[in-house]
Design a protein around this motif. Structure first.
Motif, PDB file in Angstrom:
ATOM      1  N   HIS A 245      34.546 -70.775  49.316  1.00 41.78           N
ATOM      2  CA  HIS A 245      33.830 -71.304  48.161  1.00 41.78           C
ATOM      3  C   HIS A 245      32.420 -70.724  48.097  1.00 41.78           C
ATOM      4  O   HIS A 245      31.709 -70.670  49.117  1.00 41.78           O
ATOM      5  N   ARG A 246      32.045 -70.306  46.902  1.00 42.47           N
ATOM      6  CA  ARG A 246      30.720 -69.711  46.721  1.00 42.47           C
ATOM      7  C   ARG A 246      29.629 -70.711  47.119  1.00 42.47           C
ATOM      8  O   ARG A 246      29.657 -71.864  46.698  1.00 42.47           O
ATOM      9  N   GLY A 247      28.705 -70.254  47.906  1.00 44.59           N
ATOM     10  CA  GLY A 247      27.585 -71.084  48.325  1.00 44.59           C
ATOM     11  C   GLY A 247      27.785 -71.802  49.653  1.00 44.59           C
ATOM     12  O   GLY A 247      26.817 -72.275  50.254  1.00 44.59           O
ATOM     13  N   ALA A 248      29.019 -71.882  50.112  1.00 47.26           N
ATOM     14  CA  ALA A 248      29.275 -72.527  51.408  1.00 47.26           C
ATOM     15  C   ALA A 248      28.818 -71.605  52.540  1.00 47.26           C
ATOM     16  O   ALA A 248      28.824 -70.378  52.409  1.00 47.26           O
ATOM     17  N   LYS A 249      28.416 -72.191  53.638  1.00 48.26           N
ATOM     18  CA  LYS A 249      27.994 -71.426  54.806  1.00 48.26           C
ATOM     19  C   LYS A 249      28.774 -71.898  56.023  1.00 48.26           C
ATOM     20  O   LYS A 249      29.028 -73.103  56.186  1.00 48.26           O
ATOM     21  N   LEU A 250      29.146 -70.961  56.869  1.00 46.67           N
ATOM     22  CA  LEU A 250      29.932 -71.261  58.067  1.00 46.67           C
ATOM     23  C   LEU A 250      29.100 -71.024  59.321  1.00 46.67           C
ATOM     24  O   LEU A 250      28.293 -70.103  59.387  1.00 46.67           O
ATOM     25  N   GLU A 251      29.357 -71.840  60.314  1.00 50.96           N
ATOM     26  CA  GLU A 251      28.705 -71.706  61.625  1.00 50.96           C
ATOM     27  C   GLU A 251      29.786 -71.866  62.687  1.00 50.96           C
ATOM     28  O   GLU A 251      30.584 -72.804  62.646  1.00 50.96           O
ATOM     29  N   ILE A 252      29.828 -70.934  63.629  1.00 51.06           N
ATOM     30  CA  ILE A 252      30.815 -70.973  64.717  1.00 51.06           C
ATOM     31  C   ILE A 252      30.091 -71.167  66.037  1.00 51.06           C
ATOM     32  O   ILE A 252      29.155 -70.427  66.359  1.00 51.06           O
TER      33      ILE A 252
END
Length: 385
Positions: A288-295
């Motif tokens: 989704h546009r604008g979402a950010k992921l962190e692993i």
């Protein structure tokens, strides 16, 4: 002593010591040693150290601030030439909290010894003690120094003992791990999956779900899409599993979720697959546009691959046959400290401990008649490796 007679002599000697083995096992089991409680773990460490000192070996106690102390036991028989070392690896901590003995007492019934930690893995520690005693009593000449490492935190990841384990492994020509065997036949563990835990965190944007849903970025929706992606990575035939076992997200039903997270269990049977899974995790991109992921996190124990264990297992199988025993092998889905030594390329044989069942459960037990067999097998390997 002719080498061809050694396995038979060892098992004959150790079968005469079964009562003493059970008595030593009882001592260790009734001395509770939970991984997360330093004071009781240290009491068990003191007891264990005393038992080894009585056998005339060098015992070093390695103090720890937050966990139970670790033990390094070194035995170099008088006739041993300094031609390397062998390592015997085990842990004395258990998953059981203090007070468990009140509802799960040590007892012997039907040829089995029950109690917290009997199978995983205080039985293995007793077998190692008597394996050494047998070699001493029979005056078996050894080619290498033997180092026993007993740690206090295997059940919670071996964070405080990992450096010790890896340091001794690098000095060793082979490592024998006293984790319990697998199944009623007492199979040795010649491969183990690599194990890890990763956290996938999604950052979205909160908004009113009714008045302005278009202004929000739903972190739960993004997380659901990512989990669907990750599920496709599973390949059970190849030994790869990635499972989202904990999920959290959102605050209220009328608020677009701003944050969501999943905790992933990671397993792989090959080092190449472990690296591939880790790379794919780091390469995830938002749907989704604008979402950010962190692993966060990842694999913390590499697989114990079969190629690292094969030669030692062949030797063990041959020695067992000389004792009139049948020995099989298996792959284990869980990890142990053997993963750490195998990942260094050091020949490692796991599952050398007790035969029994019920690890981490109320019916945990070991088979008493198998104790001298496994002690004899360890002794024979130490004498011939």
């Amino acid at each position: 002593m002719p080498e061809t007679n050694l396995p038979e002599k060892l098992i004959g000697h150790l079968r005469s010591r079964v009562r003493e083995m059970v008595a030593e096992l009882r001592d260790l089991v009734v001395c509770e040693s939970p991984s997360l409680e330093k004071a009781p773990a240290d009491r068990c460490c003191t007891l264990l150290a005393g038992k080894w000192r009585k056998r005339g070996v060098r015992v070093e106690r390695l103090a720890q601030k937050h966990r139970g102390d670790h033990l390094r036991v070194t035995w170099q028989p008088p006739r041993t030439r300094a031609q390397g070392q062998l390592m015997v690896l085990g842990h004395y901590d258990t998953v059981y909290a203090s007070g468990t003995l009140g509802k799960m007492p040590f007892r012997v019934k039907g040829g089995k010894a029950y109690g917290p930690g009997t199978f995983d893995m205080k039985g293995g520690l007793v077998q190692a003690l008597f394996a050494m005693e047998a070699l001493q009593s029979l005056k078996v000449p050894l080619n290498k120094c033997i180092v026993f490492v007993w740690n206090s935190d295997e059940e919670i990841g071996s964070d405080s003992s990992r450096k010790l384990i890896e340091t001794e492994a690098r000095r060793s020509d082979a490592v024998f791990v006293l984790e319990p065997s697998l199944g009623p036949r007492g199979l040795l563990k010649t491969a183990r999956k690599g194990v890890g835990e990763a956290e996938l965190i999604v950052h979205g944007r909160a908004s009113h779900a009714g008045l302005a849903p278009e202004e929000g970025i739903n972190a739960v929706h993004e997380l659901a899409g990512q989990i669907a992606r990750i599920e496709e990575w599973n390949d059970l035939r190849r030994g790869i599993s990635v499972n989202a076992d904990v999920i959290e997200g959102g605050t209220r039903s009328n608020v677009i979720a701003e944050r969501a997270r999943a905790v992933l269990d990671l397993r792989a049977l090959r080092i190449s697959d472990m690296r591939s899974i880790d790379k794919r995790l780091r390469s995830l991109r938002p749907i989704h546009r604008g979402a950010k992921l962190e692993i966060r996190g990842g694999f913390n124990r590499a697989p114990l691959e079969h190629k690292v264990t094969a030669a030692l297992f062949a030797q063990a199988k041959s020695l067992a046959a000389q004792m009139g025993l049948s020995l099989g092998e298996a792959t284990a889905g869980g990890g142990s400290d053997g993963n750490l030594t195998g990942a260094l390329g050091v020949p490692t044989l796991d599952g050398m401990g007790a035969v029994g069942d019920g690890a981490h459960s109320t019916h945990e037990h070991l088979v008493i008649s198998a104790m001298p067999q496994r002690a004899a097998l360890l002794a024979a390997l130490l004498a011939t490796a």
